[in-house]
Scaffold this active site. Structure first.
Site, mmCIF file in Angstrom:
data_model
loop_
_atom_site.group_PDB
_atom_site.id
_atom_site.type_symbol
_atom_site.label_atom_id
_atom_site.label_comp_id
_atom_site.label_asym_id
_atom_site.label_seq_id
_atom_site.Cartn_x
_atom_site.Cartn_y
_atom_site.Cartn_z
ATOM 1 N N ASP A 92 0.831 -1.193 0.000
ATOM 2 C CA ASP A 92 0.000 0.000 0.000
ATOM 3 C C ASP A 92 0.873 1.253 0.000
ATOM 4 O O ASP A 92 1.690 1.437 0.901
ATOM 5 C CB ASP A 92 -0.896 -0.041 1.244
ATOM 6 C CG ASP A 92 -2.112 0.846 1.129
ATOM 7 O OD1 ASP A 92 -2.104 1.771 0.298
ATOM 8 O OD2 ASP A 92 -3.075 0.620 1.889
ATOM 9 N N ASP A 153 -10.483 3.682 -1.263
ATOM 10 C CA ASP A 153 -11.161 2.667 -0.464
ATOM 11 C C ASP A 153 -12.676 2.688 -0.673
ATOM 12 O O ASP A 153 -13.299 3.748 -0.738
ATOM 13 C CB ASP A 153 -10.885 2.881 1.024
ATOM 14 C CG ASP A 153 -9.429 2.606 1.392
ATOM 15 O OD1 ASP A 153 -8.684 2.112 0.515
ATOM 16 O OD2 ASP A 153 -9.056 2.865 2.538
#
Length: 326
Positions: A92, A153
């Protein structure tokens, strides 16, 4: 995962996300925190159940939640994950954005970890999470990735899910065997959407050949949620060996028709109602690229017939999903 039948339905990876990290020891080797006291014992246990297991890191000094990242320790961390017995890494960007801010440096940072994972000799799934920047699908495979996030997200509400699933799910031309657009996890079972909206969610992800990763508390899975997540006909479309990402072929008002060619020469068709009221529309042979239809199977109900109905009445925010043979 085993007792509910989810493993046998095809959900094989247990992925630990951010928050497992402790501190580095005197040699720079990253240690887990007190909530994960023995990573090797954990991976052995998961493997004993016929499952695989994933872990999480960032190329920055800190992860999204502020834990230790892999900056300056990339090869070392890859060796640690392999020694512990992990099978999957989600990488990430997060604080790495301060160091890897343009396309070239971002690509290099993912390549560095991809090469480090390969150098361990252990087979890893490498998940790239940089929110769809720099046309990641066009180079994700080149840096060792098998899936790459296409968006920020997801959250458990229809507007966010729909925006991602319809509009932010990646270029279909980039998807195929060994490389997939990842529109983020399934929110099915978290309670923020209606049953019809979750059916749309699952249908969209399956039509998009998206990785199916659950993100809810399995201890609270209702029978209805479990049935939706384990529908073998829907999963088969998602996992079809041809590896084509479906896409919209027709839009009429609030309705969208999507098509996904399958390896056995059938075509999966989905009819979505993005509106706030029920609406009707007919599916046609032309939607599948056929001149006529010889068999129709409704993937949510399991019913089959020799022809398409005159029209489908689809509830607000709902979906119909069928396979057709020419």
């Amino acid at each position: 995962m085993v007792s509910t039948g989810l493993r046998d339905a095809g959900y094989l990876y247990i992925n630990i996300d951010d928050g497992w990290q402790g501190k580095r020891d005197a040699d720079g080797v990253l240690q887990p925190n007190a909530k994960f006291p023995d990573m090797k014992a954990l991976t052995d246990y998961v493997h004993s159940k016929g499952l695989k297991i994933g872990i999480y890191s960032s190329q920055g000094p800190r992860t999204c939640a502020g834990y230790e990242g892999s900056y300056g320790h990339v090869a070392q961390d890859a060796k640690t994950y392999a020694a512990w017995g992990f099978d999957y890494l989600k990488y990430d960007l997060c604080s790495g954005e301060w160091f890897y801010a343009d396309a070239d440096t971002v690509k290099r940072s993912y390549y560095e970890m991809g090469a480090a994972l390969q150098a361990t000799g252990r087979e890893f799934i490498f998940s790239l999470c940089e929110y769809g920047r720099f046309d990641v699908g066009s180079w994700g495979r080149d840096v060792g990735g098998q899936l790459w996030r296409t968006t920020g997200d997801i959250t458990d509400d229809y507007p966010t899910m729909a925006k991602i699933g319809f509009d932010k799910n990646g270029n279909p031309d980039w998807a195929g065997p060994h490389g997939w657009n990842d529109p983020d996890m399934l929110e099915v079972g978290n309670g923020g959407m209606s049953a019809d909206e979750y059916k749309t969610h699952m249908t969209l992800w399956a039509m998009s050949a998206a990785p199916l990763m659950m993100g809810h508390d399995l201890r609270e899975t209702s029978p209805e949620t479990l049935a939706m997540l384990t529908n073998k006909r829907v999963i088969a479309v998602d996992q079809d060996a041809k590896g084509v990402q479906g896409k919209a072929v027709r839009k009429v008002g609030t309705m969208e028709v999507w098509a996904k060619p399958l390896a056995d020469r059938r075509v999966a068709l989905a009819l979505f109602n993005r509106g706030d009221a029920a609406a009707s529309l007919a599916l046609t042979a032309a939607d599948a690229g056929f001149s006529s239809i010889s068999k129709v199977e409704d993937l949510w109900t399991g019913t089959a017939s020799g022809k398409l109905p005159a029209s489908y009445n689809v509830p607000a925010h709902g979906a119909v999903m069928v396979t057709v043979a020419g």
